[in-house]
Design a protein around this motif. Structure first.
Motif, mmCIF file in Angstrom:
data_model
loop_
_atom_site.group_PDB
_atom_site.id
_atom_site.type_symbol
_atom_site.label_atom_id
_atom_site.label_comp_id
_atom_site.label_asym_id
_atom_site.label_seq_id
_atom_site.Cartn_x
_atom_site.Cartn_y
_atom_site.Cartn_z
ATOM 1 N N GLY A 193 46.672 45.820 30.546
ATOM 2 C CA GLY A 193 47.253 47.099 30.917
ATOM 3 C C GLY A 193 47.849 47.184 32.297
ATOM 4 O O GLY A 193 47.537 46.392 33.193
ATOM 5 N N PHE A 194 48.736 48.183 32.452
ATOM 6 C CA PHE A 194 49.285 48.607 33.733
ATOM 7 C C PHE A 194 48.550 49.880 34.154
ATOM 8 O O PHE A 194 48.237 50.727 33.310
ATOM 9 N N PHE A 195 48.326 50.038 35.445
ATOM 10 C CA PHE A 195 47.713 51.283 35.905
ATOM 11 C C PHE A 195 48.253 51.668 37.271
ATOM 12 O O PHE A 195 49.142 51.011 37.812
ATOM 13 N N ASP A 217 47.924 43.714 41.783
ATOM 14 C CA ASP A 217 46.665 44.451 41.721
ATOM 15 C C ASP A 217 46.766 45.734 40.913
ATOM 16 O O ASP A 217 45.816 46.514 40.857
ATOM 17 N N ASN A 218 47.917 45.955 40.242
ATOM 18 C CA ASN A 218 48.066 47.112 39.365
ATOM 19 C C ASN A 218 48.222 46.710 37.902
ATOM 20 O O ASN A 218 48.675 47.512 37.073
ATOM 21 N N VAL A 219 47.835 45.475 37.603
ATOM 22 C CA VAL A 219 47.880 44.953 36.233
ATOM 23 C C VAL A 219 46.549 44.270 35.956
ATOM 24 O O VAL A 219 46.001 43.593 36.823
ATOM 25 N N MET A 220 46.053 44.455 34.738
ATOM 26 C CA MET A 220 44.784 43.857 34.349
ATOM 27 C C MET A 220 45.001 42.827 33.239
ATOM 28 O O MET A 220 45.815 43.034 32.328
ATOM 29 N N PHE A 221 44.231 41.737 33.333
ATOM 30 C CA PHE A 221 44.185 40.706 32.301
ATOM 31 C C PHE A 221 42.726 40.463 31.940
ATOM 32 O O PHE A 221 41.840 40.577 32.794
ATOM 33 N N GLU A 222 42.475 40.084 30.695
ATOM 34 C CA GLU A 222 41.133 39.671 30.316
ATOM 35 C C GLU A 222 41.172 38.227 29.833
ATOM 36 O O GLU A 222 42.192 37.779 29.294
ATOM 37 N N PRO A 223 40.075 37.478 30.037
ATOM 38 C CA PRO A 223 40.053 36.077 29.596
ATOM 39 C C PRO A 223 40.242 35.970 28.098
ATOM 40 O O PRO A 223 39.784 36.824 27.331
ATOM 41 N N GLY A 224 40.939 34.915 27.686
ATOM 42 C CA GLY A 224 41.091 34.664 26.263
ATOM 43 C C GLY A 224 39.833 34.049 25.684
ATOM 44 O O GLY A 224 38.960 33.548 26.406
ATOM 45 N N GLU A 225 39.709 34.080 24.378
ATOM 46 C CA GLU A 225 38.563 33.480 23.719
ATOM 47 C C GLU A 225 38.662 31.967 23.787
ATOM 48 O O GLU A 225 39.740 31.389 23.751
ATOM 49 N N ALA A 226 37.496 31.330 23.869
ATOM 50 C CA ALA A 226 37.403 29.863 23.921
ATOM 51 C C ALA A 226 38.324 29.326 25.006
ATOM 52 O O ALA A 226 38.197 29.688 26.165
ATOM 53 N N GLN A 227 39.295 28.506 24.630
ATOM 54 C CA GLN A 227 40.205 27.904 25.610
ATOM 55 C C GLN A 227 41.508 28.683 25.741
ATOM 56 O O GLN A 227 42.457 28.201 26.345
ATOM 57 N N GLY A 228 41.546 29.885 25.197
ATOM 58 C CA GLY A 228 42.776 30.674 25.259
ATOM 59 C C GLY A 228 43.080 31.146 26.669
ATOM 60 O O GLY A 228 42.207 31.206 27.542
#
Length: 332
Positions: free
Chosen positions: A217-219, A200-211
């Motif tokens: 980031g770390f926070f 819960d101290n790391v963030m991910f964002e969805p990849g484009e299309a099927q990525g």
């Protein structure tokens, strides 16, 4: 959230004026978190997180805030604090020390696979290397000296089996800290560590299309300090690479994590040999902390203490099933 300071739009706007970030658009409290007051803040200048520090003092905060600033300047994905025209990054809002940091994109991955573990491992290694020339120093405040002080306070609250385990592990870690191999880590593989880099101290964002998801980031560096880098690796392995129900390491994820870390910073032979002991140390740190929060809570500091039995299970497993990562083979 048990600790919370109400921030008015006028108070937020005053900070934005000092930072020359334009007009406030939205100020929204964040329910997550157990130590600080946090708000999402949107303004002409962008999207940020406003943090009011409920526990840490103005004197303690420069280490944490300057560390994040230092890492950001070296390309590590962390929420850089905003500075005013004089370069100040620590302010006062509603009578509390406060900072405004960039908002990271994306969300948490609470069921990570090999792909996520590889990204965290490689980024952690880059973070360790980026912190080598950080000039400020602070020990890991939840390290061995704190266990030494805290364990005797906990003993009256523990069962016979718990007391036996915590006292034997403290003795083991004392012996480790006095050893020549551990001194080698302090001399050659030591510096600023996050020390609390859970899912819960790391963030991910969805990849484009099927990525696939991309680490953004770390926070939450407010347990950071200077310690062996291997301790930071062990903290991550004990959260990112385990079966949560049993506490056992998932060897596939753990091996991938370490291999990805070593693409950026190879572990020494001593680090490989001491990894099982540091996995125990990382489990001990969070077992003691959770016992402390459960049995000796600070007033209004926690909404609900985490169950300490989880890290008791992790510690027992690391003792019973010591795990060694395979060394990465490299051409000379």
């Amino acid at each position: 959230m048990a600790v919370f300071t109400e921030v008015s739009p006028a108070a937020a706007q005053a900070l934005l004026d000092r930072l020359q970030l334009g007009r406030l658009h939205e100020l929204r409290g964040i329910g997550a978190g157990i130590e600080n007051t946090n708000y999402f803040l949107d303004c002409d200048g962008g999207h940020f997180v406003l943090t009011l520090f409920e526990r840490l003092t103005r004197e303690q905060l420069p280490f944490y805030l300057r560390l994040v600033q230092h890492l950001s300047q070296r390309g590590i994905p962390v929420p850089a604090p905003k500075a005013d025209a004089a370069g100040e990054i620590l302010f006062e809002v509603c009578g509390k020390p406060a900072a405004l940091g960039d908002r990271l994109h994306g969300g948490h991955i609470l069921a990570p696979d090999v792909f996520h573990c590889e990204q965290v491992g490689a980024t952690l290694a880059r973070m360790h290397l980026a912190g080598r020339d950080y000039p400020l120093h602070q020990p890991n405040l939840r390290g061995l000296p704190w266990w030494r002080e805290t364990v005797p306070l906990l003993l009256p609250h523990l069962s016979t089996d718990e007391r036996a385990l915590i006292e034997s592990e403290l003795a083991y870690q004392e012996h480790l800290a006095a050893s020549a191999p551990y001194a080698e880590l302090l001399a050659h593989a030591f510096g600023p560590v996050h020390a609390d880099l859970f899912r819960d101290n790391v963030m991910f964002e969805p990849g484009e299309a099927q990525g696939r998801e991309r680490l953004t980031g770390f926070f939450d560096f407010y347990f950071a300090g200077c310690d062996t880098w291997l301790f930071d690796v062990a903290v991550c392995l004990n959260d990112w690479c385990i079966d949560l129900a049993s506490g056992r390491l998932d060897e596939t994820r753990a091996s991938a994590f370490v291999a990805a870390y070593e693409t950026e910073r190879p572990l020494s032979g001593t680090e490989h040999r001491l990894l099982p002991a540091l996995l125990r140390a990382a489990a001990m740190r969070f077992w003691v902390s959770r016992l402390f929060d459960l049995h000796l809570p600070r007033e209004a500091a926690l909404l609900k203490a985490h169950d300490p039995r989880h890290f008791e299970r992790v510690l027992r497993d690391r003792i019973a099933n010591p795990w060694h990562a395979a060394s990465v083979e490299r051409a000379p």
